[in-house]
Design a protein around this motif. Structure first.
Motif, PDB file in Angstrom:
ATOM      1  N   LYS A  45       7.250   2.940   1.631  1.00 58.19           N
ATOM      2  CA  LYS A  45       6.809   1.647   1.100  1.00 58.19           C
ATOM      3  C   LYS A  45       6.892   0.554   2.165  1.00 58.19           C
ATOM      4  CE  LYS A  45       7.580   2.286  -3.857  1.00 58.19           C
ATOM      5  NZ  LYS A  45       8.346   1.853  -5.064  1.00 58.19           N
ATOM      6  N   ARG A  46       7.897   0.621   3.016  1.00 60.02           N
ATOM      7  CA  ARG A  46       8.010  -0.358   4.100  1.00 60.02           C
ATOM      8  C   ARG A  46       6.852  -0.170   5.088  1.00 60.02           C
ATOM      9  NH1 ARG A  46      12.253  -3.238   6.797  1.00 60.02           N
ATOM     10  NH2 ARG A  46      13.487  -3.033   4.899  1.00 60.02           N
ATOM     11  N   GLU A  48       3.982   1.062   4.411  1.00 57.88           N
ATOM     12  CA  GLU A  48       2.787   0.591   3.702  1.00 57.88           C
ATOM     13  C   GLU A  48       2.618  -0.918   3.866  1.00 57.88           C
ATOM     14  OE1 GLU A  48       1.012   0.629  -0.866  1.00 57.88           O
ATOM     15  OE2 GLU A  48       3.174   0.503  -0.501  1.00 57.88           O
ATOM     16  N   SER A  49       3.735  -1.643   3.877  1.00 54.20           N
ATOM     17  CA  SER A  49       3.668  -3.105   4.019  1.00 54.20           C
ATOM     18  C   SER A  49       3.182  -3.525   5.400  1.00 54.20           C
ATOM     19  CB  SER A  49       5.042  -3.725   3.737  1.00 54.20           C
ATOM     20  OG  SER A  49       5.955  -3.495   4.818  1.00 54.20           O
ATOM     21  N   PHE A  89       2.931   6.915  -5.943  1.00 51.76           N
ATOM     22  CA  PHE A  89       2.749   6.374  -4.594  1.00 51.76           C
ATOM     23  C   PHE A  89       1.752   7.256  -3.864  1.00 51.76           C
ATOM     24  CE2 PHE A  89       3.550   6.049  -0.067  1.00 51.76           C
ATOM     25  CZ  PHE A  89       3.642   4.676   0.118  1.00 51.76           C
ATOM     26  N   SER A  91      -0.460   5.646  -1.290  1.00 55.40           N
ATOM     27  CA  SER A  91      -1.084   4.711  -0.351  1.00 55.40           C
ATOM     28  C   SER A  91      -1.173   5.252   1.066  1.00 55.40           C
ATOM     29  CB  SER A  91      -0.304   3.391  -0.338  1.00 55.40           C
ATOM     30  OG  SER A  91      -0.190   2.859  -1.638  1.00 55.40           O
TER      31      SER A  91
END
Length: 248
Positions: A45-46, A48-49, A89, A91
């Protein structure tokens, strides 16, 4: 209160679209990287950011330390994908490869099994931080004879090459590609590694970049890299990763 000063652009705000990171240790519980599926998701997730949409998982394969088999890694990769699907998830597109230590067992692996590749016939290899194997050039020859193309992980971190910079040129001449760790653009691994990293970049010896992320501390430190000259220096290599990902 208004200010005329604009915040510096950091490295992680400068990843080009379709950037593919070639080096990570996010596959859980297989080496010194992520310790759980939950930690893997936090790391993803990090990433992805930052705009990362393509990532190669490269767990260690090292004799006597992490003797991961293809079957075991493929099973854990399947389990990670199932977990991420359950968590909705999707992405980042993941690919399973490996980071092979050029140790006494590597020639056996090369002869007896299909290696896990970064893409096509490219494999990620590493050296001991203590010294290069005495048969390094023989191993590189065997790799290419077997039909693979070696990408040497983090060449800037091998201190035994620092005082013999010509060795880097020699490695490139025999067909070894270089992958720089982005954290080496800071002082995370020490000032000597940082200095050699810039020297390698300025000599046009680096082919690709990778985060080599093992845990959240790595990403926290990566986000602090905001030196404009460093960010500018690395941009062409980030673009190389994009082109590499798109090549057939």
């Amino acid at each position: 209160m208004f200010t005329l000063f604009k915040p510096k652009k950091t490295l992680v705000t400068n990843f080009p679209p379709n950037y593919m990171d070639l080096h990570s240790h996010i596959l859980p519980t297989v080496d010194d990287g992520a310790k759980s599926f939950e930690e893997s998701l936090v790391l993803l997730k990090r990433l992805e950011s930052y705009g990362i949409r393509k990532l190669v998982l490269t767990p260690h394969i090292m004799e006597g330390v992490w003797e991961n088999s293809n079957t075991f890694l493929e099973q854990r990769f399947y389990e990670l994908q199932a977990y991420l699907k359950k968590e909705q998830f999707n992405s980042i597109t993941l690919r399973l490869a490996a980071e092979y230590m050029l140790d006494s067992n590597f020639s056996t692996l090369l002869k007896e099994q299909q290696l896990l590749t970064i893409k096509d016939n490219y494999i990620l290899v590493e050296l001991s931080y203590l010294s290069a194997p005495v048969n390094l050039y023989q191993l590189l020859f065997e790799i290419q004879l077997a039909g693979y193309k070696p990408i040497l992980a983090h060449p800037e971190r091998y201190s035994f090459f620092h005082q013999n910079f010509k060795e880097y040129h020699k490695l490139k001449e025999v067909g070894c590609l270089f992958q720089l760790n982005l954290l080496s653009l800071s002082d995370y691994y020490g000032k000597d590694v940082h200095t050699i990293s810039k020297k390698l970049l300025k000599a046009n010896l680096i082919n690709f970049t990778g985060m080599d992320v093992h845990h959240i501390k790595h990403l926290n430190y990566l986000e602090k890299i905001n030196n404009p000259s460093i960010v500018k220096l690395i941009q062409p290599i980030l673009a190389n990763n994009v082109q590499f990902a798109q090549e057939n």
